[in-house]
Design a protein around this motif. Structure first.
Motif, short mmCIF file in Angstrom:
data_model
loop_
_atom_site.label_atom_id
_atom_site.label_comp_id
_atom_site.label_asym_id
_atom_site.label_seq_id
_atom_site.Cartn_x
_atom_site.Cartn_y
_atom_site.Cartn_z
N ASN A 94 2.09 16.59 -11.70
CA ASN A 94 2.28 15.82 -10.48
C ASN A 94 3.22 14.64 -10.73
OD1 ASN A 94 0.23 16.98 -8.50
ND2 ASN A 94 -1.01 16.68 -10.33
N PHE A 95 3.95 14.29 -9.70
CA PHE A 95 4.87 13.15 -9.74
C PHE A 95 4.56 12.26 -8.54
CE2 PHE A 95 6.92 16.83 -11.67
CZ PHE A 95 7.16 16.33 -12.95
N PRO A 96 3.54 11.41 -8.65
CA PRO A 96 3.10 10.62 -7.50
C PRO A 96 4.04 9.49 -7.10
CG PRO A 96 1.79 10.09 -9.42
CD PRO A 96 2.66 11.24 -9.80
N HIS A 97 4.96 9.12 -7.97
CA HIS A 97 5.92 8.04 -7.67
C HIS A 97 7.19 8.33 -8.45
CE1 HIS A 97 7.72 4.00 -7.73
NE2 HIS A 97 7.01 3.79 -6.63
N PRO A 98 8.35 8.10 -7.85
CA PRO A 98 9.59 8.42 -8.57
C PRO A 98 9.87 7.46 -9.72
CG PRO A 98 10.10 7.45 -6.43
CD PRO A 98 8.61 7.62 -6.49
N LEU A 99 10.64 7.95 -10.66
CA LEU A 99 11.18 7.15 -11.75
C LEU A 99 12.65 6.94 -11.42
CD1 LEU A 99 9.96 6.07 -14.43
CD2 LEU A 99 10.99 8.06 -15.55
N PHE A 100 13.15 5.73 -11.65
CA PHE A 100 14.53 5.38 -11.33
C PHE A 100 15.29 5.00 -12.59
CE2 PHE A 100 11.98 4.12 -7.56
CZ PHE A 100 12.56 4.96 -6.62
N ASP A 103 14.21 2.31 -15.34
CA ASP A 103 12.75 2.23 -15.54
C ASP A 103 12.41 2.63 -16.98
OD1 ASP A 103 12.19 1.45 -12.95
OD2 ASP A 103 11.49 3.42 -12.29
N THR A 104 11.32 2.10 -17.48
CA THR A 104 10.83 2.46 -18.80
C THR A 104 9.55 3.28 -18.63
OG1 THR A 104 11.80 0.49 -19.78
CG2 THR A 104 10.08 1.59 -21.05
N LEU A 105 9.52 4.43 -19.29
CA LEU A 105 8.37 5.33 -19.22
C LEU A 105 7.45 5.09 -20.42
CD1 LEU A 105 6.98 7.75 -17.82
CD2 LEU A 105 8.42 9.24 -19.24
N TYR A 106 6.18 4.85 -20.12
CA TYR A 106 5.13 4.72 -21.13
C TYR A 106 4.12 5.83 -20.88
CZ TYR A 106 7.03 0.08 -21.95
OH TYR A 106 7.87 -0.97 -22.25
N GLN A 135 7.24 0.66 -16.15
CA GLN A 135 7.05 -0.66 -16.75
C GLN A 135 6.10 -1.54 -15.94
OE1 GLN A 135 9.95 0.55 -15.59
NE2 GLN A 135 10.41 -0.78 -13.84
N ASP A 136 5.87 -1.20 -14.69
CA ASP A 136 4.96 -1.97 -13.84
C ASP A 136 3.55 -1.37 -13.83
OD1 ASP A 136 7.04 -3.75 -13.08
OD2 ASP A 136 7.73 -2.26 -11.62
N GLY A 137 3.33 -0.32 -14.60
CA GLY A 137 2.03 0.32 -14.66
C GLY A 137 1.79 1.35 -13.57
N VAL A 138 2.79 1.64 -12.77
CA VAL A 138 2.66 2.62 -11.69
C VAL A 138 2.74 4.03 -12.29
CG1 VAL A 138 3.72 3.52 -9.57
CG2 VAL A 138 3.67 1.05 -10.01
N VAL A 139 1.78 4.88 -11.94
CA VAL A 139 1.78 6.26 -12.43
C VAL A 139 2.94 7.03 -11.80
CG1 VAL A 139 0.49 8.43 -12.55
CG2 VAL A 139 -0.70 6.24 -12.85
N VAL A 140 3.80 7.59 -12.64
CA VAL A 140 4.96 8.35 -12.17
C VAL A 140 4.84 9.83 -12.48
CG1 VAL A 140 6.52 6.36 -12.26
CG2 VAL A 140 6.32 7.86 -14.26
#
Length: 159
Positions: A94-100, A103-106, A135-140
């Motif tokens: 699932n991809f509940p929010h886009p990555l731009f 952005d940094t992926l953790y 980086q803001d903790g939003v699940v992507v």
């Protein structure tokens, strides 16, 4: 003493353990364009900044398969480097929010199941749930993964 970097063996994995994979990976426009073109995906949302600006997110999106690949890849050194026999499945992606771009992926991984193989002595099945956040903790991104793994004794005996 000589130490070789490796992931964990099946017998070292515990259900409920959560691994935080660091460092994160900052995704660049070049990463996105290269992956998108190498995979022959000509989607304008990834390649055409002017057109993407007219779409709901207002800018290019990172290709979701690249996000998935990086998320799984971040887990390899800590979990499966040299200890996996093969990947059996990727499900519930699932991809509940886009990555731009920028952005940094953790990524973190929870071990959800571990069991010995019924047909392959010294091997077993490990299931894990990966979660990628920006980086803001939003699940992507999220995904479940199942792997065929070595036990330590069997792998050493097979060398």
């Amino acid at each position: 003493m000589r130490i070789v970097q490796r992931g964990l063996y099946l017998d070292e994995l515990r259900v409920g353990d959560v691994f935080e994979h660091r460092p994160g990976r900052t995704i660049t426009e070049a990463d996105n364009v290269l992956f998108t073109t190498l995979s022959m995906n000509n989607q304008g949302l990834h390649l055409d900044a002017a057109w993407a600006a007219t779409q709901p997110f207002g800018k290019p999106l990172v290709n979701s398969l690249f996000t998935l690949g990086v998320m799984i890849g971040q887990s390899v050194p800590q979990l499966t480097e040299g200890t996996i026999i093969g990947q059996l499945s990727l499900t519930d992606v699932n991809f509940p929010h886009p990555l731009f771009h920028g952005d940094t992926l953790y990524t973190e991984t929870e071990i959800t199941a571990v069991r010995p193989s019924k047909s392959r002595p010294g091997q077993g099945i490990a299931s894990m749930a990966h979660t990628g956040r920006n980086q803001d903790g939003v699940v992507v991104a999220t995904a479940s993964r199942t792997c065929l793994m070595w036990t330590k004794a069997a792998h050493e005996a097979a060398k």
